[in-house]
Write an enzyme that holds these catalytic residues in place. Structure first.
Site, PDB file in Angstrom:
ATOM      1  N   GLY A  67      34.492  38.885  47.030  1.00  0.00           N
ATOM      2  CA  GLY A  67      33.200  39.310  47.169  1.00  0.00           C
ATOM      3  C   GLY A  67      32.488  38.174  46.251  1.00  0.00           C
ATOM      4  O   GLY A  67      32.749  36.942  46.013  1.00  0.00           O
ATOM      5  N   ASN A  68      31.419  38.719  45.734  1.00  0.00           N
ATOM      6  CA  ASN A  68      30.632  37.757  44.754  1.00  0.00           C
ATOM      7  C   ASN A  68      31.182  37.831  43.760  1.00  0.00           C
ATOM      8  O   ASN A  68      31.327  36.307  43.107  1.00  0.00           O
ATOM      9  CB  ASN A  68      29.319  38.447  44.606  1.00  0.00           C
ATOM     10  CG  ASN A  68      28.341  37.605  43.968  1.00  0.00           C
ATOM     11  OD1 ASN A  68      28.253  36.457  44.281  1.00  0.00           O
ATOM     12  ND2 ASN A  68      27.429  38.204  42.773  1.00  0.00           N
TER      13      ASN A  68
ATOM     14  N   ILE B 197      33.245  39.084  51.562  1.00  0.00           N
ATOM     15  CA  ILE B 197      33.668  37.813  52.187  1.00  0.00           C
ATOM     16  C   ILE B 197      34.763  37.847  53.000  1.00  0.00           C
ATOM     17  O   ILE B 197      34.908  37.306  53.934  1.00  0.00           O
ATOM     18  CB  ILE B 197      33.664  36.542  51.138  1.00  0.00           C
ATOM     19  CG1 ILE B 197      31.942  36.369  50.497  1.00  0.00           C
ATOM     20  CG2 ILE B 197      34.002  35.392  51.594  1.00  0.00           C
ATOM     21  CD1 ILE B 197      32.099  35.672  49.055  1.00  0.00           C
TER      22      ILE B 197
ATOM     23  N   ASP C 265      39.553  49.464  36.594  1.00  0.00           N
ATOM     24  CA  ASP C 265      39.832  48.459  37.478  1.00  0.00           C
ATOM     25  C   ASP C 265      41.068  47.663  36.955  1.00  0.00           C
ATOM     26  O   ASP C 265      41.725  46.935  37.489  1.00  0.00           O
ATOM     27  CB  ASP C 265      38.630  47.478  37.270  1.00  0.00           C
ATOM     28  CG  ASP C 265      37.637  47.593  38.317  1.00  0.00           C
ATOM     29  OD1 ASP C 265      37.660  48.698  39.060  1.00  0.00           O
ATOM     30  OD2 ASP C 265      36.840  46.885  38.572  1.00  0.00           O
TER      31      ASP C 265
END
EC number: 2.7.2.1
Length: 395
Positions: A208-209, A330, A146
């Protein structure tokens, strides 16, 4: 044709996706949940239909064996020899890994050595790697980090203004996360814009979250909102994002919490949940805001305004911007958040169409054709990036 499996192992979960390459056709995908907890759940999609089984799966090794058994049981593959490569998502690559890497005993050991940088994620990722290595020892495996995409950041972006020896001795610096997602959507944006990635200044909003913003110039990340950990940057579902560091001892003193307890509050009880007081799920907050809940409205404004500020600062950093990209749960689906983030950006050449913005979960341009800065929705696909890297490195 080769078959590549992309794996994302969490502490009690295992997400998987099987690709046929180079066509990038998804043959199956699924999820194992509650590993090591009673009533584990195994879900696999076959021909678009979900098959779910509740059973006890004591550890990741058993989950892997079950997954491989299901692939043959459902006829997705004839036997395990059809699997040509495995790609593992690994959250933290430290400074050591600026690209994906073929997994050997040595590289696995090096990933273990940097696990202290991501104690919540890397150990679980390594468990997944070892579980597959045990069952499929001769199949090439690749780790996709990541953090790797952000290793192109210049010193001025990644250094904290702390004593320099903290960086030299302890590796304290900004690393950034969601790199695989930011890389995918910026490459895809160049394709959709019909322009070379090398010529573009892009701002990628992975919302996102967990949420992070990245400034990508000429295909390289030059800055990003997350930091040493994924706690930094914008407000998120349950994470605070950036706060004044002096608040930590102050909160400890006022609430009798330990440093670890305050950190837990910042990670799990803050963000949208903390401000709204009732939910970390943006959909709940949007609904409550429409019904007149003031704290929900404030939570939405806090969330959107922090993103809005990063867009402004990254546009300044790159002396302009060619396109703004929204991605992740989102970013792809929330009409309301995109609207709040984009409001007031006309001064920098962002002209967007409310009618075009009324779209969820699909690739779209939501800016007017004449807008100097394009605004795009691009659903992320981290798994396909993992599969591509396996093909690139293992074959």
């Amino acid at each position: 044709m080769s078959k590549i499996i992309a794996i994302n192992a969490g502490s009690s979960s295992l997400k998987f996706q099987l690709f046929e390459m180079p066509s990038e056709k998804v043959l199956t995908k699924g999820l194992v949940e509650r590993i090591g907890i009673a009533d584990s759940v195994f879900t696999i999609s076959v021909n678009g239909e979900k098959n779910t089984e509740v059973t006890d799966i004591p550890d990741h090794a058993v989950a892997v064996k079950m997954l491989l058994h299901k692939l043959t049981e459902f006829g997705i593959i004839k036997d395990l020899n059809e699997i040509d490569g495995i790609g593992h998502r690994v959250v933290h690559g430290g400074e050591k890994f600026s690209d994906s890497v073929l997994l050997t005993d040595e590289t696995i050991r090096e990933i273990e050595e940097i696990s202290e940088l991501a104690p919540l994620h890397n150990p679980a990722n390594i468990v997944g790697i070892k579980a597959f290595k045990e069952v499929l020892p001769n199949v090439p495996a690749v780790a996709v980090f990541d953090t790797a995409f952000h290793q192109t950041m210049p010193e001025q972006s990644y250094l904290y203004s702390l004593p320099y020896e903290y960086y030299e001795k302890y590796g304290i610096r900004k690393y950034g996360f969601h790199g695989t997602s930011h890389k995918y959507v910026t490459q895809r944006a160049a394709e959709l814009l019909g322009r070379p990635l090398e010529d573009l200044r892009l701002i990628s909003c992975h919302l996102g979250n967990g949420a992070s913003i990245a400034a990508v110039e000429g295909g390289k990340s030059i800055d990003t909102s997350m930091g040493f950990t994924p706690l930094a940057g914008v407000a998120m579902g349950t994470r605070s994002g950036n706060i004044d560091p002096a608040l930590i001892p102050y909160i400890m003193e006022k609430t009798d919490q330990t440093a670890d307890e305050v950190l837990n509050t910042l990670n799990k009880k803050s963000g949208l949940l903390g401000v709204s007081g009732f939910s970390s799920d943006l959909r709940d907050i949007v609904e409550a805001s429409k019904e007149g809940n003031e704290r929900a409205e404030t939570a939405l404004e806090v969330f959107a305004s922090r993103i809005h500020k990063y867009i402004g600062s990254y546009a300044a950093r790159m002396s302009g911007v060619d396109a703004i990209i929204f991605t992740a749960g989102i970013g792809e689906n929330s009409v309301e958040v995109r609207e709040r983030v984009l409001r007031g950006l006309e001064f920098m050449g962002v002209y967007w169409d409310p009618a075009l913005n009324n779209v969820r979960g699909e690739e779209a341009f939501i800016s007017y054709p004449h807008s100097p800065v394009k605004v795009m929705i691009i659903p992320t696909d981290e798994e396909v990036m993992i599969a591509r890297d396996v093909v690139r490195l293992a074959q």
